[in-house]
Scaffold this motif. Structure first.
Motif, PDB file in Angstrom:
ATOM      1  N   LEU A 189       0.831  -1.210   0.000  1.00 57.62           N
ATOM      2  CA  LEU A 189       0.000   0.000   0.000  1.00 57.62           C
ATOM      3  C   LEU A 189       0.858   1.251   0.000  1.00 57.62           C
ATOM      4  CD1 LEU A 189      -2.548  -1.080   2.762  1.00 57.62           C
ATOM      5  CD2 LEU A 189      -2.761  -1.416   0.288  1.00 57.62           C
ATOM      6  N   ASN A 190       0.507   2.190  -0.883  1.00 58.07           N
ATOM      7  CA  ASN A 190       1.188   3.479  -0.925  1.00 58.07           C
ATOM      8  C   ASN A 190       0.178   4.584  -1.186  1.00 58.07           C
ATOM      9  OD1 ASN A 190       4.321   3.290  -0.852  1.00 58.07           O
ATOM     10  ND2 ASN A 190       3.704   1.574  -2.165  1.00 58.07           N
ATOM     11  N   GLY A 191       0.271   5.630  -0.385  1.00 56.48           N
ATOM     12  CA  GLY A 191      -0.640   6.754  -0.545  1.00 56.48           C
ATOM     13  C   GLY A 191      -0.890   7.433   0.782  1.00 56.48           C
ATOM     14  N   SER A 192      -1.826   8.358   0.783  1.00 53.51           N
ATOM     15  CA  SER A 192      -2.137   9.075   2.023  1.00 53.51           C
ATOM     16  C   SER A 192      -3.628   9.370   2.111  1.00 53.51           C
ATOM     17  CB  SER A 192      -1.342  10.387   2.103  1.00 53.51           C
ATOM     18  OG  SER A 192      -1.633  11.221   0.992  1.00 53.51           O
ATOM     19  N   LYS A 193      -4.109   9.398   3.326  1.00 51.85           N
ATOM     20  CA  LYS A 193      -5.504   9.722   3.617  1.00 51.85           C
ATOM     21  C   LYS A 193      -5.556  10.991   4.451  1.00 51.85           C
ATOM     22  CE  LYS A 193      -7.204   6.050   1.582  1.00 51.85           C
ATOM     23  NZ  LYS A 193      -8.130   6.132   0.422  1.00 51.85           N
ATOM     24  N   LEU A 194      -6.680  11.689   4.364  1.00 50.78           N
ATOM     25  CA  LEU A 194      -6.797  12.970   5.061  1.00 50.78           C
ATOM     26  C   LEU A 194      -8.137  13.053   5.786  1.00 50.78           C
ATOM     27  CD1 LEU A 194      -4.936  15.478   5.224  1.00 50.78           C
ATOM     28  CD2 LEU A 194      -6.255  16.481   3.357  1.00 50.78           C
ATOM     29  N   TRP A 195      -8.144  13.792   6.896  1.00 54.97           N
ATOM     30  CA  TRP A 195      -9.358  14.035   7.693  1.00 54.97           C
ATOM     31  C   TRP A 195      -9.941  12.733   8.242  1.00 54.97           C
ATOM     32  CZ3 TRP A 195     -10.244  15.879   2.367  1.00 54.97           C
ATOM     33  CH2 TRP A 195      -9.673  17.126   2.134  1.00 54.97           C
ATOM     34  N   ILE A 196      -9.088  11.854   8.749  1.00 63.72           N
ATOM     35  CA  ILE A 196      -9.552  10.553   9.229  1.00 63.72           C
ATOM     36  C   ILE A 196      -9.865  10.620  10.726  1.00 63.72           C
ATOM     37  CG2 ILE A 196      -9.044   8.097   9.388  1.00 63.72           C
ATOM     38  CD1 ILE A 196      -9.327   9.298   6.512  1.00 63.72           C
ATOM     39  N   SER A 197     -11.136  10.442  11.063  1.00 64.79           N
ATOM     40  CA  SER A 197     -11.585  10.520  12.457  1.00 64.79           C
ATOM     41  C   SER A 197     -11.077   9.327  13.259  1.00 64.79           C
ATOM     42  CB  SER A 197     -13.115  10.549  12.514  1.00 64.79           C
ATOM     43  OG  SER A 197     -13.625  11.690  11.861  1.00 64.79           O
ATOM     44  N   SER A 198     -10.723   9.590  14.513  1.00 61.27           N
ATOM     45  CA  SER A 198     -10.236   8.581  15.468  1.00 61.27           C
ATOM     46  C   SER A 198      -8.923   7.941  15.038  1.00 61.27           C
ATOM     47  CB  SER A 198     -11.285   7.470  15.683  1.00 61.27           C
ATOM     48  OG  SER A 198     -12.516   8.004  16.109  1.00 61.27           O
ATOM     49  N   ALA A 199      -8.212   8.570  14.116  1.00 60.75           N
ATOM     50  CA  ALA A 199      -6.963   7.986  13.607  1.00 60.75           C
ATOM     51  C   ALA A 199      -5.913   7.840  14.697  1.00 60.75           C
ATOM     52  CB  ALA A 199      -6.416   8.838  12.463  1.00 60.75           C
ATOM     53  N   LYS A 200      -5.864   8.811  15.599  1.00 64.31           N
ATOM     54  CA  LYS A 200      -4.845   8.805  16.644  1.00 64.31           C
ATOM     55  C   LYS A 200      -5.025   7.628  17.597  1.00 64.31           C
ATOM     56  CE  LYS A 200      -2.888  11.845  20.218  1.00 64.31           C
ATOM     57  NZ  LYS A 200      -3.045  13.165  20.888  1.00 64.31           N
ATOM     58  N   GLU A 201      -6.261   7.273  17.892  1.00 63.98           N
ATOM     59  CA  GLU A 201      -6.545   6.207  18.855  1.00 63.98           C
ATOM     60  C   GLU A 201      -6.694   4.832  18.202  1.00 63.98           C
ATOM     61  OE1 GLU A 201      -8.112  10.145  20.182  1.00 63.98           O
ATOM     62  OE2 GLU A 201      -8.472   8.896  18.417  1.00 63.98           O
ATOM     63  N   ALA A 202      -6.839   4.801  16.884  1.00 63.92           N
ATOM     64  CA  ALA A 202      -7.206   3.562  16.196  1.00 63.92           C
ATOM     65  C   ALA A 202      -6.127   2.492  16.272  1.00 63.92           C
ATOM     66  CB  ALA A 202      -7.533   3.848  14.735  1.00 63.92           C
ATOM     67  N   GLY A 203      -6.604   1.253  16.428  1.00 63.53           N
ATOM     68  CA  GLY A 203      -5.704   0.098  16.378  1.00 63.53           C
ATOM     69  C   GLY A 203      -5.804  -0.626  15.054  1.00 63.53           C
ATOM     70  N   VAL A 204      -6.842  -0.276  14.266  1.00 62.09           N
ATOM     71  CA  VAL A 204      -7.010  -0.876  12.944  1.00 62.09           C
ATOM     72  C   VAL A 204      -7.725   0.125  12.043  1.00 62.09           C
ATOM     73  CG1 VAL A 204      -9.219  -1.954  13.549  1.00 62.09           C
ATOM     74  CG2 VAL A 204      -7.853  -2.902  11.680  1.00 62.09           C
ATOM     75  N   PHE A 205      -7.348   0.114  10.771  1.00 60.03           N
ATOM     76  CA  PHE A 205      -7.970   0.999   9.782  1.00 60.03           C
ATOM     77  C   PHE A 205      -8.712   0.163   8.745  1.00 60.03           C
ATOM     78  CE2 PHE A 205      -4.127   3.282  11.165  1.00 60.03           C
ATOM     79  CZ  PHE A 205      -4.720   4.429  11.678  1.00 60.03           C
ATOM     80  N   LEU A 206      -9.931   0.579   8.433  1.00 67.62           N
ATOM     81  CA  LEU A 206     -10.613   0.043   7.268  1.00 67.62           C
ATOM     82  C   LEU A 206     -10.226   0.975   6.131  1.00 67.62           C
ATOM     83  CD1 LEU A 206     -12.493  -1.772   5.731  1.00 67.62           C
ATOM     84  CD2 LEU A 206     -14.442  -0.500   6.633  1.00 67.62           C
ATOM     85  N   LEU A 207      -9.294   0.519   5.318  1.00 66.55           N
ATOM     86  CA  LEU A 207      -8.665   1.355   4.289  1.00 66.55           C
ATOM     87  C   LEU A 207      -9.185   1.002   2.903  1.00 66.55           C
ATOM     88  CD1 LEU A 207      -6.265   3.269   3.310  1.00 66.55           C
ATOM     89  CD2 LEU A 207      -4.976   1.135   3.059  1.00 66.55           C
ATOM     90  N   PHE A 208      -9.420   2.031   2.102  1.00 69.56           N
ATOM     91  CA  PHE A 208      -9.821   1.831   0.715  1.00 69.56           C
ATOM     92  C   PHE A 208      -8.686   2.286  -0.195  1.00 69.56           C
ATOM     93  CE2 PHE A 208     -13.665   1.994   3.129  1.00 69.56           C
ATOM     94  CZ  PHE A 208     -14.484   1.039   2.538  1.00 69.56           C
ATOM     95  N   ALA A 209      -8.251   1.390  -1.091  1.00 68.53           N
ATOM     96  CA  ALA A 209      -7.162   1.680  -2.023  1.00 68.53           C
ATOM     97  C   ALA A 209      -7.477   1.033  -3.359  1.00 68.53           C
ATOM     98  CB  ALA A 209      -5.838   1.153  -1.470  1.00 68.53           C
ATOM     99  N   ASN A 210      -6.889   1.561  -4.416  1.00 70.39           N
ATOM    100  CA  ASN A 210      -7.154   1.016  -5.748  1.00 70.39           C
ATOM    101  C   ASN A 210      -6.129  -0.051  -6.099  1.00 70.39           C
ATOM    102  OD1 ASN A 210      -7.816   0.609  -8.513  1.00 70.39           O
ATOM    103  ND2 ASN A 210      -8.696   2.677  -8.561  1.00 70.39           N
ATOM    104  N   ALA A 211      -6.608  -1.273  -6.269  1.00 74.42           N
ATOM    105  CA  ALA A 211      -5.726  -2.399  -6.592  1.00 74.42           C
ATOM    106  C   ALA A 211      -5.516  -2.546  -8.093  1.00 74.42           C
ATOM    107  CB  ALA A 211      -6.306  -3.696  -6.024  1.00 74.42           C
ATOM    108  N   ASP A 212      -6.300  -1.828  -8.898  1.00 70.91           N
ATOM    109  CA  ASP A 212      -6.145  -1.873 -10.357  1.00 70.91           C
ATOM    110  C   ASP A 212      -6.660  -0.570 -10.953  1.00 70.91           C
ATOM    111  OD1 ASP A 212      -5.941  -2.422 -13.019  1.00 70.91           O
ATOM    112  OD2 ASP A 212      -7.001  -4.345 -12.931  1.00 70.91           O
ATOM    113  N   PRO A 213      -5.818   0.477 -10.966  1.00 68.05           N
ATOM    114  CA  PRO A 213      -6.246   1.790 -11.475  1.00 68.05           C
ATOM    115  C   PRO A 213      -6.770   1.761 -12.905  1.00 68.05           C
ATOM    116  CG  PRO A 213      -4.189   1.986 -10.268  1.00 68.05           C
ATOM    117  CD  PRO A 213      -4.459   0.521 -10.415  1.00 68.05           C
ATOM    118  N   SER A 214      -6.363   0.762 -13.694  1.00 69.87           N
ATOM    119  CA  SER A 214      -6.822   0.690 -15.083  1.00 69.87           C
ATOM    120  C   SER A 214      -8.334   0.455 -15.162  1.00 69.87           C
ATOM    121  CB  SER A 214      -6.092  -0.443 -15.824  1.00 69.87           C
ATOM    122  OG  SER A 214      -6.468  -1.716 -15.313  1.00 69.87           O
ATOM    123  N   LYS A 215      -8.920  -0.059 -14.093  1.00 67.35           N
ATOM    124  CA  LYS A 215     -10.365  -0.313 -14.048  1.00 67.35           C
ATOM    125  C   LYS A 215     -11.145   0.829 -13.412  1.00 67.35           C
ATOM    126  CE  LYS A 215      -9.932  -5.364 -13.819  1.00 67.35           C
ATOM    127  NZ  LYS A 215     -10.238  -6.588 -13.037  1.00 67.35           N
TER     128      LYS A 215
END
Length: 368
Positions: A189-215
């Motif tokens: 995974l490479n990239g950045s997210k912004l304005w993520i609530s509870s990020a400081k306290e979180a032990g796990v992230f439900l992350l959305f990323a593009n696994a095939d940008p061509s689609k």
């Protein structure tokens, strides 16, 4: 108009000694009179118990810490621990996995009551219960459910990592990529997210990323990423005008390695999961706004009866009565819309329009 006299005549004698507002009486009435429709503001005994327990906790434990947490822009760790201890962080998680095994309406009632005292804590509870946990419950593999649901019910905060600097409302324009490494049989995974609530306290992230940008958006995939994974960096919290105790942070993912089993659901279907979970998440936001509006009224009404002008309290002036009657009416309308959306969702009926409407109207009501 509801004819109470008629209801009393049709009630069996065994029920006349108890209040018709009692859920048990209502259920008995429904059985014996074949009437199965009750007011939207009527709740089951289980839901009433949740609402009462959360209200007591928010009033007695949370309220004394609100100002301190707001001033320090941080939710007190003891408050977070309390949320888990009382079961408020696993409301819909099955009991066999450490949760309460309750319904969606119960979760929204809990969010509403907490927001009535502190919206910063409410947003943490809302995201955790109605977004992350439900996404895992709906689309997670058995492995992911067994690994994360017990932790999310007992000691681990979750965070929903979707927005980016260039993809806010246009969420599917995200640039964060998930590249599959054939040699190591993992995603990077490479990239950045912004304005993520509870990020400081979180032990796990439900992350959305593009696994095939061509689609395009059909390449978007959902991942569960442990916050302690190498390459995950949570940035400094934003300084906000409101919800100050809730951490809202940027997150950077720099060559973060995640195994294929951390994919939530099916590769390429992340956009569908995102849309579906945010649809019901709108009802949770409505619950927050209704709680905020009620909290404002809770503060204003005592003052109206304390402040005196011309020898009488200002709450007795007709001009003031017009104003708080209007506010109370709007709050009640928002409540009915929200509870209706909850019931539609629980019944498996279409609810997207109603969820959007109640989010809109409750937000407007809270602002006024």
């Amino acid at each position: 108009m509801l004819n109470l006299a008629l209801i009393k005549r049709t009630l069996p004698p065994s029920l006349l000694r108890r209040s018709f507002h009692s859920p048990s009486v209502q259920r008995s009435y429904a059985t014996e009179t074949k009437c199965h429709h009750f007011p939207l503001t009527t709740f089951t005994e289980e839901e009433e118990s949740v609402r009462s327990a959360v209200r007591d906790w928010a009033t007695n434990t949370l309220r004394p810490r609100v100002r301190e947490m707001d001033n320090h822009s941080q939710i007190c760790p003891n408050i977070v621990n309390d949320l888990f201890t009382h079961g408020f962080m696993g409301l819909e998680i099955p009991e066999e996995m450490g949760g309460m095994g309750l319904g969606f309406t119960s979760a929204c009632l809990a969010v509403e009551e907490i927001a009535r005292v502190d919206p910063s804590v409410a947003i943490m509870v809302d995201i955790h219960n109605t977004l992350t946990i439900n996404a895992i419950r709906f689309w997670g593999s058995s492995l992911l459910k067994e690994k994360w649901l017990p932790r999310l019910a007992t000691d681990t905060i979750s965070s929903f990592a979707l927005s980016e600097a260039g993809s806010g409302s246009d969420a599917f324009a995200m640039k964060t990529k998930a590249t599959f490494d054939d040699k190591r049989h993992c995603y990077v995974l490479n990239g950045s997210k912004l304005w993520i609530s509870s990020a400081k306290e979180a032990g796990v992230f439900l992350l959305f990323a593009n696994a095939d940008p061509s689609k395009g958006y059909k390449g978007i995939t959902a991942f569960l990423v442990d916050a302690n994974t190498e390459g995950v960096e949570v940035g400094k919290p934003e300084k906000k005008l409101g919800l100050r105790a809730s951490s809202t942070c940027p997150i950077t993912f720099d060559n973060v390695v995640v195994p294929p089993e951390n994919v939530l659901g099916t590769v390429g279907l992340g956009y569908k999961y995102c849309i579906n979970i945010l649809n019901e998440g709108r009802i949770g936001i409505a619950a927050q706004q209704i709680g905020i509006a009620k909290g404002c009224l809770d503060i204003a009404m005592p003052y109206l009866n304390e402040r005196k002008q011309f020898g009488t309290n200002i709450g007795s002036f007709q001009g003031m009565q017009h104003q708080y009657a209007q506010i109370a009416t709007e709050i009640h309308a928002a409540e009915v819309m929200m509870y209706n959306a909850c019931r539609l969702k629980e019944a498996g009926l279409p609810f997207v329009k109603e969820a959007s409407m109640c989010k809109l109207y409750s937000s407007q009501t809270a602002e006024r």
